[in-house]
Every structure is written in C-alpha cells, then in structure tokens.
Design a protein around this motif. Structure first.
Motif, mmCIF file in Angstrom:
data_model
loop_
_atom_site.group_PDB
_atom_site.id
_atom_site.type_symbol
_atom_site.label_atom_id
_atom_site.label_comp_id
_atom_site.label_asym_id
_atom_site.label_seq_id
_atom_site.Cartn_x
_atom_site.Cartn_y
_atom_site.Cartn_z
ATOM 1 N N THR A 3 0.868 -1.181 0.000
ATOM 2 C CA THR A 3 0.000 0.000 0.000
ATOM 3 C C THR A 3 0.899 1.224 0.000
ATOM 4 O O THR A 3 1.828 1.327 0.793
ATOM 5 N N THR B 195 -9.432 -3.783 1.414
ATOM 6 C CA THR B 195 -8.887 -4.280 0.141
ATOM 7 C C THR B 195 -7.897 -5.417 0.394
ATOM 8 O O THR B 195 -7.934 -6.454 -0.274
ATOM 9 N N ILE C 82 -1.527 -1.138 -4.225
ATOM 10 C CA ILE C 82 -2.733 -0.368 -3.870
ATOM 11 C C ILE C 82 -2.304 1.078 -3.667
ATOM 12 O O ILE C 82 -1.476 1.363 -2.781
ATOM 13 N N ILE D 52 -4.541 -1.480 -7.805
ATOM 14 C CA ILE D 52 -5.909 -1.140 -7.359
ATOM 15 C C ILE D 52 -5.920 0.337 -6.988
ATOM 16 O O ILE D 52 -5.088 0.774 -6.176
ATOM 17 N N LYS E 187 -6.604 3.742 -5.191
ATOM 18 C CA LYS E 187 -6.907 4.093 -3.807
ATOM 19 C C LYS E 187 -6.645 5.580 -3.614
ATOM 20 O O LYS E 187 -5.565 6.048 -3.890
ATOM 21 N N ALA F 14 -13.957 -1.940 -2.086
ATOM 22 C CA ALA F 14 -12.614 -2.453 -1.775
ATOM 23 C C ALA F 14 -12.578 -3.978 -1.888
ATOM 24 O O ALA F 14 -11.647 -4.562 -2.466
ATOM 25 N N THR F 15 -13.608 -4.613 -1.350
ATOM 26 C CA THR F 15 -13.676 -6.083 -1.402
ATOM 27 C C THR F 15 -13.720 -6.574 -2.841
ATOM 28 O O THR F 15 -12.985 -7.492 -3.237
ATOM 29 N N GLY G 248 -10.410 -5.948 -4.653
ATOM 30 C CA GLY G 248 -9.392 -6.899 -4.201
ATOM 31 C C GLY G 248 -9.575 -8.254 -4.860
ATOM 32 O O GLY G 248 -8.620 -8.847 -5.393
#
Ligand code: F6P
Length: 336
Positions: A7, A18, A106, A128, A130, A276-277, A280
C-alpha cells in the motif's frame, strides 16, 4: 502462485478492506500464498515482508489506515541526475528471493505510475486505485473517496447551525490535491451555497454577489466549500485566502475551517467496504489468469480493469458538464 501486496501513498479508509479482499480470495479460492510488503515500495528495498494468513485478515474490513504501513517512496525517482539508481534492481532481487510472482499495488496516481514502470522492467503487477481525491484516471470511483465525502459532508452539516446563529459566512477547506471531486460531492451533499474547485476559475465579485443575494432573501449566512487545490496567491491556504477575500468584499464576519487529515481517518463506509472487497477479488482473478499490467477499475456499476499504460500519469478532473455541477447551477449554487 505467490503474490506480494503493498500500500503506497496517502492512507484512507478501505485499504485494509482491500487487503482482506485480496487475501481471502487468494487463500481460500485460488490457493495462492500472500506476502505483505510494508511501507509501500520501501518494503521491497529493505525486505520488510511477512506472510499473510487467514488470521491476518480478521478485523480488517472495518479498520481504518493500513496494517502494512505506507510511504510516498518513488523507486524510479533519482536522488539527483548524477547518481545512479539501484532501487529497481533491489526490488527485483527481493522479489526473486521471496519467489513472488506478482505484485498487487494499492495506491493513487503516483503508485500507478510506479506500477507501470515496474512492468517495464519485467515485474508482474496488478494495481488497485486508492485515494480520497478520486482523481485516478480510468475508474469512476476509487475506494476512500465515499468515506472522505461522508466525513466532509458531516462537517459541513455542523457548520450550518453556527453560521446561522452568528449570521456568518463559514468557509471549509477540504482535501483533493489538484482535483475538486471532494469539494463537489461533499459540498452538494452538505448543502453548500458556494463550491470552489481547481477546475473551475472563480471570481470573488460573483462569490460576494451570491452572499449578498442570500442576505436579501433573508439568509444572512452562507456555507462556502473550498478545495485545497484552488488557485491562490503564492503560499496562501485556500480557506484563509477565500475567507479574507469574502470579508473584504462583503463586510460579512467570516470564519474558516481546514478539515485536513480527519478526511482520511476512521472506518470505511459500507460503499467503500464493498468496493474495496470487489476490487481486491478482481485483482486476484486477473493474476489467476496471468493478466498483468492492469489496474482494476469501477466502470458504471461493473468492476473491470484497464491497461496500466492508459492511466499512468493522467489525472481525472471535474468537468463543467458533470451532472452535479449542471444541476447545482440550476439550483443557484455558485461554482465560482
Ligand atoms: O492524496 C491524498 C491526500 O490527502 C491529498 O488530498 C492531500 O493533498 C495529500 O494527500 C496530503 O499529503 P500528505 O499525507 O503527504 O501530507
């Protein structure tokens, strides 16, 4: 298959959700191993890495911040033109040592750029988006944004009572870096009378007219929502500058509030938890199919992905024809 997850950049609600989404899918469905890389890209250089298990994910859905820590480390940025930069080779060496097949990065715009550069040196990456700024190009929303909007809108709600009690103009500065998304969404949700964003130039005389016209309609107070990135004279903070200008222009008592890092704290909203789920899980699906070099994206109401090369280095900014701007103007809200 071994994946590493990191992250990077500013923290926000939803990062841990995530991490949880990646881990649970990778471990339970795809039978992969997951390694947590600490403090952003720096963890790849100092080898601060540990195995993540089902137990690692307990309690993450609602937890703010990031259990992995973060940094703004930019491994491809040279300290100076003369010095050589051995950070990328350090990263490659670390990944080989751990046998990590793919990185899940992320982060916001800076992270997307670094992820694209890692692909260029032969490292498999899926990223991802963020950020509370919602300025990552290619995705309609990034997780973190809805949570920050909710925090800012709640703060704006609280300013209405003190503004009307004191017949004052209250100016609130929200984050957003160079984009006005946070100001737009929280300003509209919080009933702002004036919403100023970097993307739309403002005229202090028009702002003054809006405040005076409200007075003439029996509303001797106004709420002004200002994005931190608006254009102000050198060094002046957005809220401070606008409050001074309004007081000079209208004679109204004016006070400013800078919401700051409160917008990045606390538990994610339900929307951000689910976004987020899903993001991920989609990242792991891409890895399972060997589809590297892509950023997961929300497009409409579908989770999809785009090539990293398409988003890296681009900003997603508010446009005049955005429906909240168009509708807000019809309602008499001043956008500058
Ligand atoms: O990108 C998220 C963000 O909160 C921006 O809105 C803000 O301008 C910036 O990070 C602050 O950076 P830092 O956390 O390094 O002070």
């Amino acid at each position: 298959m071994k994946i590493g997850i990191l992250t990077s950049g500013g923290d926000c609600p939803g990062i841990n959700a995530t991490i949880r989404g990646v881990c649970k899918c990778a471990l339970n469905y795809y039978g992969m191993e997951v390694y947590g890389i600490h403090n952003g890209f720096r963890g790849l250089m100092d080898g601060h890495i540990n195995r993540l298990t089902e137990e690692s994910t307990s309690g993450l859905l609602t937890l703010g911040g990031t259990i992995l820590g973060t940094s703004r480390e930019k491994p491809f940025k040279k300290a100076s033109a003369s010095l050589s930069n051995n950070k990328p080779s350090l990263i490659i060496k670390t990944l080989e040592e751990y046998g990590i097949d793919c990185l899940v990065c992320i982060g916001g715009n800076g992270t997307q750029k670094t992820a694209a550069k890692l692909m260029e040196v032969g490292i498999n990456v899926v990223s991802i988006p963020k950020t509370i700024d919602n300025d990552v190009w290619g995705t309609d929303f990034s997780f973190g944004f809805d949570s920050a909007v909710s925090i800012a809108a709640d703060a704006i709600d609280r300013l209405h009572s003190t503004a009307s009690s004191h017949q004052r103009v209250m100016v609130i500065e929200v984050m957003g870096h160079k984009a006005g998304w946070l100001a737009l969404y929280s300003g509209m949700a919080g009933g702002g009378d004036i919403i100023l964003m970097p993307e739309i130039p403002f005229d202090i005389h028009k702002i003054g007219d809006t405040i005076i016209n409200r007075l003439k309609k029996g509303k001797p107070y106004s709420i002004v929502v200002v994005a931190e990135g608006i254009n102000t004279p050198e060094g002046k903070k957005a809220a401070q500058y606008i409050a001074e200008e309004i007081e000079y222009e209208t004679g109204f008592e004016t006070r400013e509030t800078v919401l700051g890092y409160i917008q990045r704290g606390g538990s994610p909203t339900a929307f951000d938890r689910n976004l987020a789920t899903l993001m991920g899980g989609h990242a792991v699906e891409l890895i399972s199919k060997g589809q590297y070099g892509r950023m997961v994206a929300l497009q409409g109401n579908k989770i999809d992905s785009i090539p990293l090369t398409e988003t890296a280095g681009k900003l997603r900014l508010v446009t005049e024809d955005h429906e909240l701007v168009v509708n807000g103007r019809k309602m008499g809200i001043c956008f500058g």
